[in-house]
Scaffold this motif. Structure first.
Motif, PDB file in Angstrom:
ATOM      1  N   THR A  41       0.945  -1.170  -0.020  1.00  0.00           N
ATOM      2  CA  THR A  41      -0.040   0.049   0.018  1.00  0.00           C
ATOM      3  C   THR A  41       0.922   1.129  -0.081  1.00  0.00           C
ATOM      4  OG1 THR A  41      -1.640  -1.287   1.272  1.00  0.00           O
ATOM      5  CG2 THR A  41      -1.786   1.028   1.246  1.00  0.00           C
ATOM      6  N   ILE A  42       0.420   2.216  -0.851  1.00  0.00           N
ATOM      7  CA  ILE A  42       1.469   3.356  -0.884  1.00  0.00           C
ATOM      8  C   ILE A  42       0.631   4.619  -0.155  1.00  0.00           C
ATOM      9  CG2 ILE A  42       2.260   5.408  -2.425  1.00  0.00           C
ATOM     10  CD1 ILE A  42       2.721   3.021  -4.552  1.00  0.00           C
ATOM     11  N   ASN A  43       1.494   5.119   0.968  1.00  0.00           N
ATOM     12  CA  ASN A  43       0.667   6.215   1.804  1.00  0.00           C
ATOM     13  C   ASN A  43       1.898   7.402   1.883  1.00  0.00           C
ATOM     14  OD1 ASN A  43      -0.252   7.724   3.791  1.00  0.00           O
ATOM     15  ND2 ASN A  43      -0.407   6.028   5.230  1.00  0.00           N
ATOM     16  N   PRO A  44       1.275   8.189   0.913  1.00  0.00           N
ATOM     17  CA  PRO A  44       2.551   9.421   1.384  1.00  0.00           C
ATOM     18  C   PRO A  44       2.628  10.170   2.467  1.00  0.00           C
ATOM     19  CG  PRO A  44       0.712   9.727  -0.599  1.00  0.00           C
ATOM     20  CD  PRO A  44       0.326   8.700   0.292  1.00  0.00           C
ATOM     21  N   ASP A  45       1.719  10.041   3.541  1.00  0.00           N
ATOM     22  CA  ASP A  45       1.791  10.421   4.633  1.00  0.00           C
ATOM     23  C   ASP A  45       3.135  10.045   5.544  1.00  0.00           C
ATOM     24  OD1 ASP A  45      -0.481  11.960   4.025  1.00  0.00           O
ATOM     25  OD2 ASP A  45      -1.812  10.606   5.264  1.00  0.00           O
ATOM     26  N   LEU A  46       3.661   8.910   5.046  1.00  0.00           N
ATOM     27  CA  LEU A  46       4.894   8.119   5.851  1.00  0.00           C
ATOM     28  C   LEU A  46       5.906   9.056   5.678  1.00  0.00           C
ATOM     29  CD1 LEU A  46       4.578   4.241   5.299  1.00  0.00           C
ATOM     30  CD2 LEU A  46       3.663   5.710   7.352  1.00  0.00           C
ATOM     31  N   ILE A  47       5.967  10.056   4.576  1.00  0.00           N
ATOM     32  CA  ILE A  47       7.233  10.924   4.054  1.00  0.00           C
ATOM     33  C   ILE A  47       7.883   9.881   3.406  1.00  0.00           C
ATOM     34  CG2 ILE A  47       8.853  12.579   5.168  1.00  0.00           C
ATOM     35  CD1 ILE A  47       7.015  13.154   7.496  1.00  0.00           C
ATOM     36  N   GLY A  48       8.634   9.014   4.228  1.00  0.00           N
ATOM     37  CA  GLY A  48       9.713   8.411   3.426  1.00  0.00           C
ATOM     38  C   GLY A  48       9.834   6.720   4.373  1.00  0.00           C
ATOM     39  N   GLY A  49      10.528   5.943   4.032  1.00  0.00           N
ATOM     40  CA  GLY A  49      10.412   4.707   4.656  1.00  0.00           C
ATOM     41  C   GLY A  49       9.463   3.717   4.516  1.00  0.00           C
ATOM     42  N   VAL A  50       9.281   2.731   5.360  1.00  0.00           N
ATOM     43  CA  VAL A  50       8.321   1.537   5.025  1.00  0.00           C
ATOM     44  C   VAL A  50       8.033   1.127   6.693  1.00  0.00           C
ATOM     45  CG1 VAL A  50      10.467  -0.192   4.814  1.00  0.00           C
ATOM     46  CG2 VAL A  50       8.159  -0.794   3.920  1.00  0.00           C
ATOM     47  N   ILE A  51       6.577   0.545   6.395  1.00  0.00           N
ATOM     48  CA  ILE A  51       6.265  -0.209   7.616  1.00  0.00           C
ATOM     49  C   ILE A  51       5.541  -1.830   7.156  1.00  0.00           C
ATOM     50  CG2 ILE A  51       4.398  -0.544   9.138  1.00  0.00           C
ATOM     51  CD1 ILE A  51       4.004   2.625   8.977  1.00  0.00           C
ATOM     52  N   ILE A  52       6.304  -2.708   7.856  1.00  0.00           N
ATOM     53  CA  ILE A  52       6.241  -4.030   7.585  1.00  0.00           C
ATOM     54  C   ILE A  52       5.398  -4.832   8.599  1.00  0.00           C
ATOM     55  CG2 ILE A  52       7.454  -6.221   6.717  1.00  0.00           C
ATOM     56  CD1 ILE A  52       9.818  -4.434   6.228  1.00  0.00           C
ATOM     57  N   LYS A  53       4.351  -5.227   8.080  1.00  0.00           N
ATOM     58  CA  LYS A  53       3.535  -6.178   9.374  1.00  0.00           C
ATOM     59  C   LYS A  53       3.345  -7.472   8.611  1.00  0.00           C
ATOM     60  CE  LYS A  53      -0.908  -6.371  11.463  1.00  0.00           C
ATOM     61  NZ  LYS A  53      -2.577  -6.372  11.081  1.00  0.00           N
ATOM     62  N   VAL A  54       3.727  -8.418   9.491  1.00  0.00           N
ATOM     63  CA  VAL A  54       3.839  -9.844   9.203  1.00  0.00           C
ATOM     64  C   VAL A  54       3.080 -10.562  10.496  1.00  0.00           C
ATOM     65  CG1 VAL A  54       5.051 -12.060   8.697  1.00  0.00           C
ATOM     66  CG2 VAL A  54       5.933  -9.769   7.927  1.00  0.00           C
ATOM     67  N   GLY A  55       1.792 -10.942  10.225  1.00  0.00           N
ATOM     68  CA  GLY A  55       1.136 -11.471  11.369  1.00  0.00           C
ATOM     69  C   GLY A  55       0.799 -10.339  12.109  1.00  0.00           C
ATOM     70  N   SER A  56       1.239 -10.565  13.706  1.00  0.00           N
ATOM     71  CA  SER A  56       1.172  -9.540  14.785  1.00  0.00           C
ATOM     72  C   SER A  56       2.548  -8.774  14.952  1.00  0.00           C
ATOM     73  CB  SER A  56       0.753 -10.374  16.052  1.00  0.00           C
ATOM     74  OG  SER A  56       1.847 -11.062  16.312  1.00  0.00           O
ATOM     75  N   GLN A  57       3.295  -9.021  14.115  1.00  0.00           N
ATOM     76  CA  GLN A  57       4.802  -8.394  14.144  1.00  0.00           C
ATOM     77  C   GLN A  57       4.694  -7.142  13.222  1.00  0.00           C
ATOM     78  OE1 GLN A  57       7.632 -11.383  13.152  1.00  0.00           O
ATOM     79  NE2 GLN A  57       8.224 -11.688  15.155  1.00  0.00           N
ATOM     80  N   VAL A  58       5.167  -5.923  13.591  1.00  0.00           N
ATOM     81  CA  VAL A  58       5.321  -4.603  12.763  1.00  0.00           C
ATOM     82  C   VAL A  58       6.588  -4.261  13.328  1.00  0.00           C
ATOM     83  CG1 VAL A  58       4.356  -2.407  12.682  1.00  0.00           C
ATOM     84  CG2 VAL A  58       3.037  -4.314  13.410  1.00  0.00           C
ATOM     85  N   VAL A  59       7.081  -3.852  11.902  1.00  0.00           N
ATOM     86  CA  VAL A  59       8.490  -3.335  11.862  1.00  0.00           C
ATOM     87  C   VAL A  59       8.178  -1.826  11.323  1.00  0.00           C
ATOM     88  CG1 VAL A  59      10.792  -3.209  11.040  1.00  0.00           C
ATOM     89  CG2 VAL A  59       9.723  -5.409  11.680  1.00  0.00           C
ATOM     90  N   ASP A  60       8.426  -0.775  12.078  1.00  0.00           N
ATOM     91  CA  ASP A  60       8.189   0.610  11.640  1.00  0.00           C
ATOM     92  C   ASP A  60       9.509   1.409  11.397  1.00  0.00           C
ATOM     93  OD1 ASP A  60       7.301   3.229  10.974  1.00  0.00           O
ATOM     94  OD2 ASP A  60       5.964   3.569  12.755  1.00  0.00           O
ATOM     95  N   ALA A  61       9.868   1.357  10.129  1.00  0.00           N
ATOM     96  CA  ALA A  61      11.098   2.054   9.567  1.00  0.00           C
ATOM     97  C   ALA A  61      10.582   3.011   8.833  1.00  0.00           C
ATOM     98  CB  ALA A  61      11.855   1.168   8.809  1.00  0.00           C
ATOM     99  N   SER A  62       9.542   3.828   9.004  1.00  0.00           N
ATOM    100  CA  SER A  62       9.030   5.056   8.293  1.00  0.00           C
ATOM    101  C   SER A  62       9.619   6.361   8.914  1.00  0.00           C
ATOM    102  CB  SER A  62       7.399   5.188   8.193  1.00  0.00           C
ATOM    103  OG  SER A  62       7.173   5.341   9.698  1.00  0.00           O
ATOM    104  N   ILE A  63       9.673   7.187   8.210  1.00  0.00           N
ATOM    105  CA  ILE A  63      10.212   8.593   8.714  1.00  0.00           C
ATOM    106  C   ILE A  63       9.252   9.225   9.944  1.00  0.00           C
ATOM    107  CG2 ILE A  63      10.950  11.063   8.235  1.00  0.00           C
ATOM    108  CD1 ILE A  63      12.279   9.997   5.633  1.00  0.00           C
ATOM    109  N   ARG A  64       7.854   8.831   9.462  1.00  0.00           N
ATOM    110  CA  ARG A  64       6.629   9.383  10.359  1.00  0.00           C
ATOM    111  C   ARG A  64       6.818   8.560  11.865  1.00  0.00           C
ATOM    112  NH1 ARG A  64       0.619   8.226   8.919  1.00  0.00           N
ATOM    113  NH2 ARG A  64       1.305   6.245   9.519  1.00  0.00           N
ATOM    114  N   GLY A  65       7.258   7.420  11.645  1.00  0.00           N
ATOM    115  CA  GLY A  65       7.418   6.481  13.027  1.00  0.00           C
ATOM    116  C   GLY A  65       8.706   6.955  13.632  1.00  0.00           C
ATOM    117  N   GLN A  66       9.461   7.406  13.047  1.00  0.00           N
ATOM    118  CA  GLN A  66      10.887   7.960  13.695  1.00  0.00           C
ATOM    119  C   GLN A  66      10.629   9.070  14.177  1.00  0.00           C
ATOM    120  OE1 GLN A  66      13.871   7.630  10.542  1.00  0.00           O
ATOM    121  NE2 GLN A  66      13.790   5.564  10.526  1.00  0.00           N
TER     122      GLN A  66
END
Length: 185
Positions: free
Chosen positions: A148-173
């Motif tokens: 899914t492309i979401n320009p609100d993230l500014i940059g980076g990526v969020i990866i969700k596998v099952g219940s695990q979430v890796v937030d490597a987005s600039i917004r998250g940082q």
């Protein structure tokens, strides 16, 4: 009972039945291909989804539409299944049945689903890199990406596998930085 659990009570048995029948008749690959086609068609046509879900449209009209849209492009078993859904007044759940079927198929094929949210379209190399990391993380044979492309993230990526979430987005940082700065106040 919540509507989600009601729909799940309807969806799961039909998806289970279709996958079981496909396995029994050694047509799992063909039926899986058909289900992907149906899912893609529903995703591309809001009008078709609305027509199939409408209680105002008669069963014969829905069967005619199914015949004209999917008739010669799907296996006889798949077409019979679609017509059965119309007869049982369950065709409105077709999109959810497709999703459940795909989830069951991923379990059978030992495929992990990684839901990716990114600010920009990923290159093939980036997708392959994410696949490799998720494969190592989950020990799955292969990985399917739902991007899914979401320009609100500014940059980076969020990866969700099952219940695990890796937030490597600039917004998250930025959010983590803000909370660490305000925690010290």
């Amino acid at each position: 009972m919540k509507s989600n659990s009601v729909s799940q009570a309807v969806v799961a048995p039909y998806a289970d039945a279709l996958i079981s029948l496909a396995q029994e008749q050694n047509h799992l690959d063909a039926i899986a291909k058909d289900v992907r086609l149906i899912g893609d068609t529903l995703a591309d046509s809001v009008e078709l989804t609305q027509l199939l879900a409408s209680p105002l449209i008669g069963a014969n009209v829905k069967k005619g539409v199914i015949e004209s849209v999917f008739g010669s492009s799907v296996n006889v078993l798949t077409k019979s299944f679609l017509l059965l859904l119309v007869d049982r007044k369950r065709i409105a759940f077709l999109g959810e049945i497709v999703k459940e079927f795909k989830a069951l198929l991923r379990v059978i094929d030992q495929v992990s689903l990684a839901e990716i949210t990114t600010a920009l379209k990923l290159s093939r190399a980036q997708e392959d890199s994410i696949r490799d990391r998720v494969k190592a993380m989950t020990k799955a044979k292969s990985v399917e990406l739902d991007i899914t492309i979401n320009p609100d993230l500014i940059g980076g990526v969020i990866i969700k596998v099952g219940s695990q979430v890796v937030d490597a987005s600039i917004r998250g940082q930025l959010r983590r930085l803000k909370s660490s700065l305000t925690a010290g106040v």
